[in-house]
Motif scaffolding. Structure first.
Motif, PDB file in Angstrom:
ATOM      1  N   ASP A  41       0.823  -1.208   0.000  1.00 17.59           N
ATOM      2  CA  ASP A  41       0.000   0.000   0.000  1.00 17.59           C
ATOM      3  C   ASP A  41       0.861   1.264   0.000  1.00 17.59           C
ATOM      4  OD1 ASP A  41      -2.472   1.383   0.108  1.00 17.59           O
ATOM      5  OD2 ASP A  41      -2.283   1.610   2.276  1.00 17.59           O
ATOM      6  N   GLN A  42       1.978   1.251   0.726  1.00 20.54           N
ATOM      7  CA  GLN A  42       2.786   2.441   0.941  1.00 20.54           C
ATOM      8  C   GLN A  42       3.999   2.581   0.012  1.00 20.54           C
ATOM      9  OE1 GLN A  42       2.164   4.914   3.378  1.00 20.54           O
ATOM     10  NE2 GLN A  42       0.192   3.874   3.424  1.00 20.54           N
ATOM     11  N   ARG A  43       4.370   1.528  -0.676  1.00 21.80           N
ATOM     12  CA  ARG A  43       5.607   1.535  -1.475  1.00 21.80           C
ATOM     13  C   ARG A  43       5.635   2.676  -2.499  1.00 21.80           C
ATOM     14  NH1 ARG A  43       5.676  -3.466  -2.561  1.00 21.80           N
ATOM     15  NH2 ARG A  43       7.094  -4.016  -0.898  1.00 21.80           N
ATOM     16  N   ASP A  44       4.544   2.876  -3.227  1.00 16.50           N
ATOM     17  CA  ASP A  44       4.507   3.940  -4.234  1.00 16.50           C
ATOM     18  C   ASP A  44       4.637   5.321  -3.595  1.00 16.50           C
ATOM     19  OD1 ASP A  44       4.320   2.160  -6.351  1.00 16.50           O
ATOM     20  OD2 ASP A  44       2.123   2.160  -6.333  1.00 16.50           O
ATOM     21  N   ILE A  53      15.398   6.981  -4.962  1.00 18.90           N
ATOM     22  CA  ILE A  53      15.759   6.162  -3.805  1.00 18.90           C
ATOM     23  C   ILE A  53      16.112   4.745  -4.262  1.00 18.90           C
ATOM     24  CG2 ILE A  53      13.404   5.410  -3.319  1.00 18.90           C
ATOM     25  CD1 ILE A  53      14.016   5.727  -0.337  1.00 18.90           C
ATOM     26  N   LYS A  54      17.070   4.132  -3.589  1.00 20.96           N
ATOM     27  CA  LYS A  54      17.490   2.779  -3.936  1.00 20.96           C
ATOM     28  C   LYS A  54      16.490   1.766  -3.387  1.00 20.96           C
ATOM     29  CE  LYS A  54      22.387   3.844  -3.999  1.00 20.96           C
ATOM     30  NZ  LYS A  54      23.698   3.558  -3.399  1.00 20.96           N
ATOM     31  N   PHE A  55      16.505   0.582  -4.005  1.00 23.36           N
ATOM     32  CA  PHE A  55      15.569  -0.481  -3.639  1.00 23.36           C
ATOM     33  C   PHE A  55      15.646  -0.832  -2.148  1.00 23.36           C
ATOM     34  CE2 PHE A  55      14.611  -4.997  -3.068  1.00 23.36           C
ATOM     35  CZ  PHE A  55      13.330  -5.045  -3.571  1.00 23.36           C
ATOM     36  N   GLY A  56      16.838  -1.031  -1.643  1.00 21.16           N
ATOM     37  CA  GLY A  56      17.012  -1.400  -0.234  1.00 21.16           C
ATOM     38  C   GLY A  56      16.555  -0.319   0.720  1.00 21.16           C
ATOM     39  N   GLU A  57      16.743   0.927   0.307  1.00 21.27           N
ATOM     40  CA  GLU A  57      16.330   2.041   1.163  1.00 21.27           C
ATOM     41  C   GLU A  57      14.810   2.138   1.260  1.00 21.27           C
ATOM     42  OE1 GLU A  57      18.317   5.467  -0.392  1.00 21.27           O
ATOM     43  OE2 GLU A  57      20.292   4.678   0.087  1.00 21.27           O
ATOM     44  N   VAL A  58      14.122   1.753   0.188  1.00 23.91           N
ATOM     45  CA  VAL A  58      12.655   1.742   0.228  1.00 23.91           C
ATOM     46  C   VAL A  58      12.202   0.775   1.320  1.00 23.91           C
ATOM     47  CG1 VAL A  58      10.551   1.148  -1.041  1.00 23.91           C
ATOM     48  CG2 VAL A  58      12.376   2.369  -2.198  1.00 23.91           C
ATOM     49  N   LYS A  60      13.846  -0.214   3.958  1.00 27.86           N
ATOM     50  CA  LYS A  60      14.186   0.320   5.283  1.00 27.86           C
ATOM     51  C   LYS A  60      13.167   1.358   5.730  1.00 27.86           C
ATOM     52  CE  LYS A  60      19.163  -0.363   4.974  1.00 27.86           C
ATOM     53  NZ  LYS A  60      20.470   0.285   4.877  1.00 27.86           N
ATOM     54  N   MET A  61      12.784   2.240   4.805  1.00 25.88           N
ATOM     55  CA  MET A  61      11.811   3.285   5.159  1.00 25.88           C
ATOM     56  C   MET A  61      10.449   2.673   5.467  1.00 25.88           C
ATOM     57  SD  MET A  61      12.712   6.486   2.707  1.00 25.88           S
ATOM     58  CE  MET A  61      11.785   7.624   3.722  1.00 25.88           C
ATOM     59  N   LEU A  62      10.063   1.655   4.700  1.00 26.94           N
ATOM     60  CA  LEU A  62       8.790   0.992   4.975  1.00 26.94           C
ATOM     61  C   LEU A  62       8.817   0.331   6.349  1.00 26.94           C
ATOM     62  CD1 LEU A  62       8.056  -0.598   1.492  1.00 26.94           C
ATOM     63  CD2 LEU A  62       6.710   1.187   2.616  1.00 26.94           C
ATOM     64  N   GLY A  63       9.932  -0.288   6.695  1.00 28.60           N
ATOM     65  CA  GLY A  63      10.069  -0.912   8.005  1.00 28.60           C
ATOM     66  C   GLY A  63       9.960   0.096   9.130  1.00 28.60           C
TER      67      GLY A  63
END
Length: 109
Positions: A41-44, A53-58, A60-63
């Motif tokens: 729901d929040q990824r976009d 933003i890099k894939f891994g950072e996405v 981390k932010m979601l976590g």
């Protein structure tokens, strides 16, 4: 004298050697967790707020966002996860009973 060739690692073992059976593509998919519903729901939104933003950072932010949610804010995702788990259990039961019925029909022929 030439040196003997040595291989790295154990090499690839065949499916028969490992004892691992093939996964049936018709098997039901497992239910998603509450966090996965939240992340989908929040990824976009995270990508829009942080262009480039890099894939891994996405992840981390979601976590971090998931950890900061209160129980009340998590409830809709928990409800979706519970419903998806129920769906999986029903599909798994139907799938488990399906092959037995087919085998019985073949034996009676």
């Amino acid at each position: 004298m030439p040196k003997e060739k040595t291989t790295r690692g154990k090499g690839k073992a065949s499916k028969a050697d490992t004892g691992k059976k093939k996964k049936d593509p018709n098997a039901p998919k497992r239910g998603l967790s509450a966090y996965m519903f939240f992340a989908n729901d929040q990824r976009d939104k995270v990508r829009e707020e942080n262009p480039g933003i890099k894939f891994g950072e996405v992840g981390k932010m979601l976590g971090e966002r998931w950890k900061s949610l209160s129980e009340k804010q998590r409830q809709p995702y928990e409800a979706k996860a519970a419903a998806d788990k129920k769906r999986y259990e029903q599909e798994k039961e139907a799938y488990a009973n399906q092959p037995e019925e087919e085998e019985e029909e073949e034996e009676s022929d």
